[in-house]
Scaffold this motif. Structure first.
Motif, PDB file in Angstrom:
ATOM      1  N   PHE A   3       0.832  -1.079  -0.180  1.00  0.00           N
ATOM      2  CA  PHE A   3       0.053  -0.050   0.163  1.00  0.00           C
ATOM      3  C   PHE A   3       0.927   1.290   0.176  1.00  0.00           C
ATOM      4  O   PHE A   3       1.851   1.355   0.930  1.00  0.00           O
ATOM      5  N   ASN A 111       4.212  -4.584   8.592  1.00  0.00           N
ATOM      6  CA  ASN A 111       3.440  -5.482   9.107  1.00  0.00           C
ATOM      7  C   ASN A 111       3.179  -6.828   8.669  1.00  0.00           C
ATOM      8  O   ASN A 111       4.185  -7.202   8.032  1.00  0.00           O
ATOM      9  N   ASP A 115      -2.714  -8.502   8.847  1.00  0.00           N
ATOM     10  CA  ASP A 115      -2.786  -6.941   8.871  1.00  0.00           C
ATOM     11  C   ASP A 115      -3.548  -6.515   7.678  1.00  0.00           C
ATOM     12  O   ASP A 115      -3.495  -5.262   7.329  1.00  0.00           O
ATOM     13  N   TRP A 116      -3.988  -7.327   6.552  1.00  0.00           N
ATOM     14  CA  TRP A 116      -4.157  -6.946   5.513  1.00  0.00           C
ATOM     15  C   TRP A 116      -5.766  -7.511   5.165  1.00  0.00           C
ATOM     16  O   TRP A 116      -5.837  -8.733   5.313  1.00  0.00           O
ATOM     17  N   SER A 117      -6.638  -6.692   4.716  1.00  0.00           N
ATOM     18  CA  SER A 117      -7.906  -7.196   4.335  1.00  0.00           C
ATOM     19  C   SER A 117      -8.019  -6.633   2.655  1.00  0.00           C
ATOM     20  O   SER A 117      -8.316  -5.431   2.658  1.00  0.00           O
ATOM     21  N   LEU A 118      -7.901  -7.479   1.795  1.00  0.00           N
ATOM     22  CA  LEU A 118      -8.069  -6.915   0.393  1.00  0.00           C
ATOM     23  C   LEU A 118      -9.296  -7.000  -0.263  1.00  0.00           C
ATOM     24  O   LEU A 118      -9.236  -7.113  -1.557  1.00  0.00           O
ATOM     25  N   GLY A 119     -10.429  -6.702   0.535  1.00  0.00           N
ATOM     26  CA  GLY A 119     -11.682  -7.013   0.102  1.00  0.00           C
ATOM     27  C   GLY A 119     -12.512  -8.033   0.795  1.00  0.00           C
ATOM     28  O   GLY A 119     -11.910  -9.010   1.143  1.00  0.00           O
ATOM     29  N   ASP A 120     -13.809  -7.782   0.542  1.00  0.00           N
ATOM     30  CA  ASP A 120     -14.966  -8.727   0.960  1.00  0.00           C
ATOM     31  C   ASP A 120     -14.801  -9.174   2.451  1.00  0.00           C
ATOM     32  O   ASP A 120     -15.213 -10.152   2.847  1.00  0.00           O
ATOM     33  N   GLY A 121     -14.172  -8.289   3.127  1.00  0.00           N
ATOM     34  CA  GLY A 121     -14.026  -8.423   4.551  1.00  0.00           C
ATOM     35  C   GLY A 121     -13.261  -9.568   5.053  1.00  0.00           C
ATOM     36  O   GLY A 121     -13.346  -9.861   6.171  1.00  0.00           O
ATOM     37  N   LEU A 122     -12.373 -10.116   4.209  1.00  0.00           N
ATOM     38  CA  LEU A 122     -11.533 -11.131   4.577  1.00  0.00           C
ATOM     39  C   LEU A 122     -10.122 -10.805   4.813  1.00  0.00           C
ATOM     40  O   LEU A 122      -9.751  -9.753   4.326  1.00  0.00           O
TER      41      LEU A 122
ATOM     42  N   ASP B   7      -9.268   7.038   2.750  1.00  0.00           N
ATOM     43  CA  ASP B   7      -9.228   7.763   1.316  1.00  0.00           C
ATOM     44  C   ASP B   7     -10.173   7.087   0.294  1.00  0.00           C
ATOM     45  O   ASP B   7     -10.431   5.831   0.169  1.00  0.00           O
ATOM     46  N   VAL B  60     -10.420 -10.044  -6.843  1.00  0.00           N
ATOM     47  CA  VAL B  60     -11.186  -9.246  -6.499  1.00  0.00           C
ATOM     48  C   VAL B  60     -11.352  -8.032  -7.288  1.00  0.00           C
ATOM     49  O   VAL B  60     -10.505  -7.438  -7.372  1.00  0.00           O
ATOM     50  N   ARG B  62     -12.331  -4.511  -8.197  1.00  0.00           N
ATOM     51  CA  ARG B  62     -12.329  -3.392  -7.789  1.00  0.00           C
ATOM     52  C   ARG B  62     -12.595  -2.140  -8.592  1.00  0.00           C
ATOM     53  O   ARG B  62     -12.099  -2.236  -9.842  1.00  0.00           O
ATOM     54  N   PHE B  68      -9.710   2.996   0.506  1.00  0.00           N
ATOM     55  CA  PHE B  68      -8.585   2.573   1.401  1.00  0.00           C
ATOM     56  C   PHE B  68      -8.774   3.106   2.950  1.00  0.00           C
ATOM     57  O   PHE B  68      -8.922   4.257   3.187  1.00  0.00           O
ATOM     58  N   TYR B  86     -12.310  -6.727  10.128  1.00  0.00           N
ATOM     59  CA  TYR B  86     -12.420  -6.428   8.658  1.00  0.00           C
ATOM     60  C   TYR B  86     -13.932  -6.691   8.246  1.00  0.00           C
ATOM     61  O   TYR B  86     -14.386  -6.240   7.377  1.00  0.00           O
ATOM     62  N   ARG B  87     -14.560  -7.718   8.672  1.00  0.00           N
ATOM     63  CA  ARG B  87     -15.950  -8.312   8.358  1.00  0.00           C
ATOM     64  C   ARG B  87     -16.751  -7.233   8.415  1.00  0.00           C
ATOM     65  O   ARG B  87     -17.610  -6.893   7.645  1.00  0.00           O
ATOM     66  N   ALA B  90     -16.489  -4.199   6.532  1.00  0.00           N
ATOM     67  CA  ALA B  90     -17.067  -4.250   5.048  1.00  0.00           C
ATOM     68  C   ALA B  90     -18.417  -4.266   5.153  1.00  0.00           C
ATOM     69  O   ALA B  90     -19.427  -3.825   4.238  1.00  0.00           O
ATOM     70  N   PRO B 101     -18.485  -4.602  -0.531  1.00  0.00           N
ATOM     71  CA  PRO B 101     -17.293  -5.443   0.285  1.00  0.00           C
ATOM     72  C   PRO B 101     -16.166  -5.572  -0.613  1.00  0.00           C
ATOM     73  O   PRO B 101     -15.113  -5.454  -0.112  1.00  0.00           O
ATOM     74  N   ARG B 102     -16.385  -5.804  -2.011  1.00  0.00           N
ATOM     75  CA  ARG B 102     -14.893  -6.077  -2.680  1.00  0.00           C
ATOM     76  C   ARG B 102     -14.166  -4.747  -2.772  1.00  0.00           C
ATOM     77  O   ARG B 102     -12.955  -4.702  -3.217  1.00  0.00           O
ATOM     78  N   VAL B 104     -13.399  -2.532  -0.428  1.00  0.00           N
ATOM     79  CA  VAL B 104     -13.025  -2.320   1.081  1.00  0.00           C
ATOM     80  C   VAL B 104     -11.667  -2.829   1.370  1.00  0.00           C
ATOM     81  O   VAL B 104     -11.365  -3.967   1.346  1.00  0.00           O
ATOM     82  N   PHE B 105     -10.519  -2.089   1.311  1.00  0.00           N
ATOM     83  CA  PHE B 105      -9.341  -2.523   1.362  1.00  0.00           C
ATOM     84  C   PHE B 105      -8.775  -1.786   2.670  1.00  0.00           C
ATOM     85  O   PHE B 105      -8.904  -0.564   3.069  1.00  0.00           O
ATOM     86  N   VAL B 106      -8.461  -2.907   3.527  1.00  0.00           N
ATOM     87  CA  VAL B 106      -7.983  -2.449   4.971  1.00  0.00           C
ATOM     88  C   VAL B 106      -6.250  -2.666   5.264  1.00  0.00           C
ATOM     89  O   VAL B 106      -5.825  -4.015   4.922  1.00  0.00           O
ATOM     90  N   THR B 107      -5.732  -2.178   5.713  1.00  0.00           N
ATOM     91  CA  THR B 107      -4.340  -2.290   6.383  1.00  0.00           C
ATOM     92  C   THR B 107      -4.133  -1.886   7.818  1.00  0.00           C
ATOM     93  O   THR B 107      -4.973  -0.937   8.240  1.00  0.00           O
TER      94      THR B 107
END
Lengths: 135, 135, 135
Positions: A3, A111, A115-122, B7, B60, B62, B68, B86-87, B90, B101-102, B104-107
């Motif tokens: 990222f 990290n 520590d990563w969720s690349l979509g779909d809440g997973l 973002d 996924v 996007r 982000f 994460y779930r 989303a 949900p697809r 939504v990107f989380v770190t």
């Protein structure tokens, strides 16, 4: 997975795009990430509402062509890979955006897989263990 | 304590607000942070002066609805808590902001208790040991 | 080396500049970084296209004078140094920018020497070992 945030002064859309491609291509070539593994925030600062500050630390002369590249990625890349990454970012920033290597400033923050969720809440890099039926 | 940057592209104030609430409520519900423990930077990008880049990594798909979410928090949360977080992010991003949900990107990036000052120049999570008078 | 992001609401260029100098001078005075070791992203948010959210966590009342300071630096600074840093940032933010100490929110994220490239594509803090000719 990486990222990336890129901050530059007075950058128009074409320059932002060139800088984003430079960093991404360098990551693909040196770290081996897939080509579609690109997640970037590219910000041009107008010098008023938002701006950058920089000095000549370590004898490197910097000017308003400065580019800050902040990379978040999973731990585990060896020092030689990181050095190759820095070299390649500087080369491609010059080739694609005309940025002088002295103006390319890079930081890496690491990290872990969970520590990563690349979509779909997973948490795609650290999927939960599924319960296994016995019998 | 969590410090969050969100973002999104072309987000108006209402959408930024909804995304901020989604992430905050998910943190409250899953990690158990207090409701007033909310510290967020919400940024909508116009696609020109600043923008986002993204690929279809891990299959996924996007699009410009991408969001982000970068969370900085103290270390110690177990993997299952992060997965629940994460779930829930989303789910609530869809419920509050209509974000798929697809997209939504989380770190998560972790630090330690002494790495926080929540005001007044103090390290509230790691107060200095006071000298104790003997006698 | 420290790489600093400062986010504030409705900040004009003079206030952004004052906040940037406050954080930099505090780093110089307490952590001992060189004066030209300054790398900052200063962002004023208009409250619409981008904005901040904050609560009164830990009983500290915050308002739209809030300032988020996010510092990335190499690991190794002892807790007492960090506490001195937070105190000094709060003091100088008040002195230079009129920011009340209750509105100064600081986070530190650490990485390692090899995680920095300060220009020219090199990892200045972790130079590669040169092969030594034997004979």
């Amino acid at each position: 997975m990486p990222f990336v945030r890129i901050d530059a002064l007075y950058a128009d859309p074409a320059r932002l795009d060139a800088l984003g491609r430079a960093v991404h291509d360098a990551l693909v070539e040196t770290i081996g990430i897939p080509d579609d593994d690109r997640f970037q925030v590219l910000v041009g600062h107008d010098g008023a509402r938002s701006t950058l500050r920089y000095g000549d630390h370590l004898g490197v002369h910097r000017d308003e062509g400065i580019v800050f590249v902040a990379i978040t990625m999973r731990s585990g890349r060896q020092p030689e890979l990181k050095r190759a990454l820095y070299r390649r970012i500087a080369e491609l920033a010059r080739a694609y955006a005309g940025t002088e290597p002295r103006n390319v400033f890079v930081t890496v923050t690491e990290n872990e897989s969970v520590d990563w969720s690349l979509g779909d809440g997973l948490a795609q890099y650290a999927p939960s263990a599924e319960p296994v039926a016995e019998g």
